[in-house]
Scaffold this motif. Structure first.
Motif, mmCIF file in Angstrom:
data_model
loop_
_atom_site.group_PDB
_atom_site.id
_atom_site.type_symbol
_atom_site.label_atom_id
_atom_site.label_comp_id
_atom_site.label_asym_id
_atom_site.label_seq_id
_atom_site.Cartn_x
_atom_site.Cartn_y
_atom_site.Cartn_z
ATOM 1 N N LYS A 124 2.516 55.048 -27.845
ATOM 2 C CA LYS A 124 2.241 54.311 -29.015
ATOM 3 C C LYS A 124 0.824 54.135 -29.134
ATOM 4 N N LYS A 125 -0.141 53.861 -28.165
ATOM 5 C CA LYS A 125 -1.456 53.798 -28.064
ATOM 6 C C LYS A 125 -2.169 55.162 -28.788
ATOM 7 N N LEU A 126 -1.311 56.328 -28.313
ATOM 8 C CA LEU A 126 -1.867 57.586 -28.941
ATOM 9 C C LEU A 126 -1.503 57.575 -30.252
ATOM 10 N N GLY A 127 -0.647 56.896 -30.816
ATOM 11 C CA GLY A 127 -0.226 56.929 -32.300
ATOM 12 C C GLY A 127 1.135 57.389 -32.756
ATOM 13 N N PHE A 128 1.921 57.631 -31.602
ATOM 14 C CA PHE A 128 3.094 57.974 -31.941
ATOM 15 C C PHE A 128 4.004 56.898 -32.589
ATOM 16 N N LYS A 129 5.012 57.131 -33.548
ATOM 17 C CA LYS A 129 5.841 56.234 -34.168
ATOM 18 C C LYS A 129 7.334 56.508 -33.761
ATOM 19 N N GLU A 130 8.171 55.406 -33.813
ATOM 20 C CA GLU A 130 9.655 55.704 -33.509
ATOM 21 C C GLU A 130 10.158 56.446 -34.778
ATOM 22 N N LEU A 131 11.008 57.305 -34.360
ATOM 23 C CA LEU A 131 11.995 58.226 -35.424
ATOM 24 C C LEU A 131 13.273 57.637 -35.238
ATOM 25 N N GLU A 132 13.894 57.960 -34.407
ATOM 26 C CA GLU A 132 15.390 57.729 -34.140
ATOM 27 C C GLU A 132 15.693 57.625 -32.701
ATOM 28 N N CYS A 133 16.892 56.647 -32.329
ATOM 29 C CA CYS A 133 17.445 56.709 -31.114
ATOM 30 C C CYS A 133 18.754 57.342 -31.242
ATOM 31 N N PHE A 134 19.077 58.169 -30.168
ATOM 32 C CA PHE A 134 20.185 58.936 -30.024
ATOM 33 C C PHE A 134 20.937 58.292 -28.831
ATOM 34 N N PRO A 135 21.894 57.277 -28.818
ATOM 35 C CA PRO A 135 22.345 56.647 -27.575
ATOM 36 C C PRO A 135 23.123 57.741 -26.890
ATOM 37 N N ALA A 136 23.648 58.763 -27.184
ATOM 38 C CA ALA A 136 24.687 59.520 -26.499
ATOM 39 C C ALA A 136 23.758 60.938 -26.008
ATOM 40 N N LEU A 137 22.821 61.240 -26.579
ATOM 41 C CA LEU A 137 22.044 62.671 -26.325
ATOM 42 C C LEU A 137 22.142 63.039 -25.154
ATOM 43 N N TRP A 138 21.705 62.099 -24.246
ATOM 44 C CA TRP A 138 21.634 62.074 -22.605
ATOM 45 C C TRP A 138 22.671 61.569 -21.981
ATOM 46 N N ASP A 139 22.828 60.274 -22.078
ATOM 47 C CA ASP A 139 24.168 59.495 -21.709
ATOM 48 C C ASP A 139 23.866 58.180 -22.028
ATOM 49 N N GLU A 140 24.855 57.226 -21.868
ATOM 50 C CA GLU A 140 24.691 55.739 -22.266
ATOM 51 C C GLU A 140 23.892 54.985 -21.628
ATOM 52 N N TRP A 141 23.293 55.492 -20.294
ATOM 53 C CA TRP A 141 22.505 54.647 -19.585
ATOM 54 C C TRP A 141 21.111 55.054 -19.965
ATOM 55 N N ASN A 142 20.922 56.153 -20.598
ATOM 56 C CA ASN A 142 19.641 56.742 -20.930
ATOM 57 C C ASN A 142 19.437 57.100 -22.343
ATOM 58 N N PRO A 143 19.599 55.833 -23.159
ATOM 59 C CA PRO A 143 19.528 56.469 -24.686
ATOM 60 C C PRO A 143 18.365 56.942 -25.065
ATOM 61 N N CYS A 144 18.310 58.028 -25.680
ATOM 62 C CA CYS A 144 17.312 58.948 -26.090
ATOM 63 C C CYS A 144 16.283 58.436 -27.360
ATOM 64 N N GLN A 145 15.198 57.948 -27.162
ATOM 65 C CA GLN A 145 14.319 57.535 -28.259
ATOM 66 C C GLN A 145 13.353 58.613 -28.596
ATOM 67 N N ILE A 146 13.543 59.054 -29.983
ATOM 68 C CA ILE A 146 12.257 60.200 -30.257
ATOM 69 C C ILE A 146 11.289 59.479 -31.225
ATOM 70 N N PHE A 147 9.988 59.842 -30.479
ATOM 71 C CA PHE A 147 8.810 59.273 -31.299
ATOM 72 C C PHE A 147 8.103 60.766 -31.899
ATOM 73 N N ILE A 148 7.552 60.366 -33.052
ATOM 74 C CA ILE A 148 6.944 61.384 -33.816
ATOM 75 C C ILE A 148 5.478 60.997 -34.221
ATOM 76 N N MET A 149 4.596 62.238 -34.429
ATOM 77 C CA MET A 149 3.473 61.926 -34.991
ATOM 78 C C MET A 149 3.024 62.997 -35.901
ATOM 79 N N ALA A 150 2.362 62.785 -37.013
ATOM 80 C CA ALA A 150 1.993 63.974 -37.831
ATOM 81 C C ALA A 150 0.552 64.419 -37.451
ATOM 82 N N ILE A 151 0.498 65.638 -37.545
ATOM 83 C CA ILE A 151 -1.030 66.380 -37.115
ATOM 84 C C ILE A 151 -1.749 66.141 -38.268
ATOM 85 N N LYS A 152 -2.999 65.680 -38.201
ATOM 86 C CA LYS A 152 -3.857 65.719 -39.440
ATOM 87 C C LYS A 152 -4.913 66.608 -39.181
#
Length: 152
Positions: A124-152
């Motif tokens: 977040k300090k670098l400037g990433f923003k939350e995109l979406e969480c995929f609760p079952a992408l890895w497994d239910e005790w490790n819900p996968c959160q994707i962060f994104i950043m546009a390149i300017k």
């Protein structure tokens, strides 16, 4: 000094040494082995001081428009010394030069583990923003959160 590494054996040595130092983040042997193996094929940067790698980052293309931080690690004793930021700046410059539009990173959703919450604050300090969480992408005790950043 952040350097671009091309030698596969050097990539393997750096990534295995650093990830072994971070069991709170990379404690699943099969996943860690996959990171180490696949990292050998990717664009790879390392922070090297006195012939010792202090951290590394690598880039995985997920589409023609998006570069992913596939795996990044900094020796635990070197956390909060600016190494991660310097590694990211090298990654970002490369992504920009190669005409990517976005950067993404996957991590564990906030609120599950203190270690990953600190990782999220770094992104977040670098400037990433939350995109979406995929609760079952890895497994239910490790819900996968994707962060994104546009390149300017």
């Amino acid at each position: 000094m952040v350097v671009y590494i091309e030698d596969k054996k050097q990539k393997e040595s750096i990534s295995s040494t650093i990830l072994a130092d971070l069991p709170d983040w990379f404690g699943l042997p099969d996943s860690t082995a996959e990171y180490i193996k696949y990292s050998q094929e990717l664009p790879f940067w390392a922070e090297i001081e006195n012939s010792t790698a202090k951290g590394f980052i690598n880039l995985k293309e997920t589409s023609s428009d998006t570069a992913e931080i596939y795996v990044m690690g900094v020796l635990k004793a070197m956390h909060n010394n600016g190494i991660g930021k310097k590694l990211f700046e090298a990654f970002y410059s490369y992504a920009k030069e190669h005409n990517y539009s976005f950067i993404q990173v996957k991590t564990v959703q906030e609120g599950h583990y203190d270690e990953y919450d600190r990782t999220i604050q770094f992104y977040k300090k670098l400037g990433f923003k939350e995109l979406e969480c995929f609760p079952a992408l890895w497994d239910e005790w490790n819900p996968c959160q994707i962060f994104i950043m546009a390149i300017k």
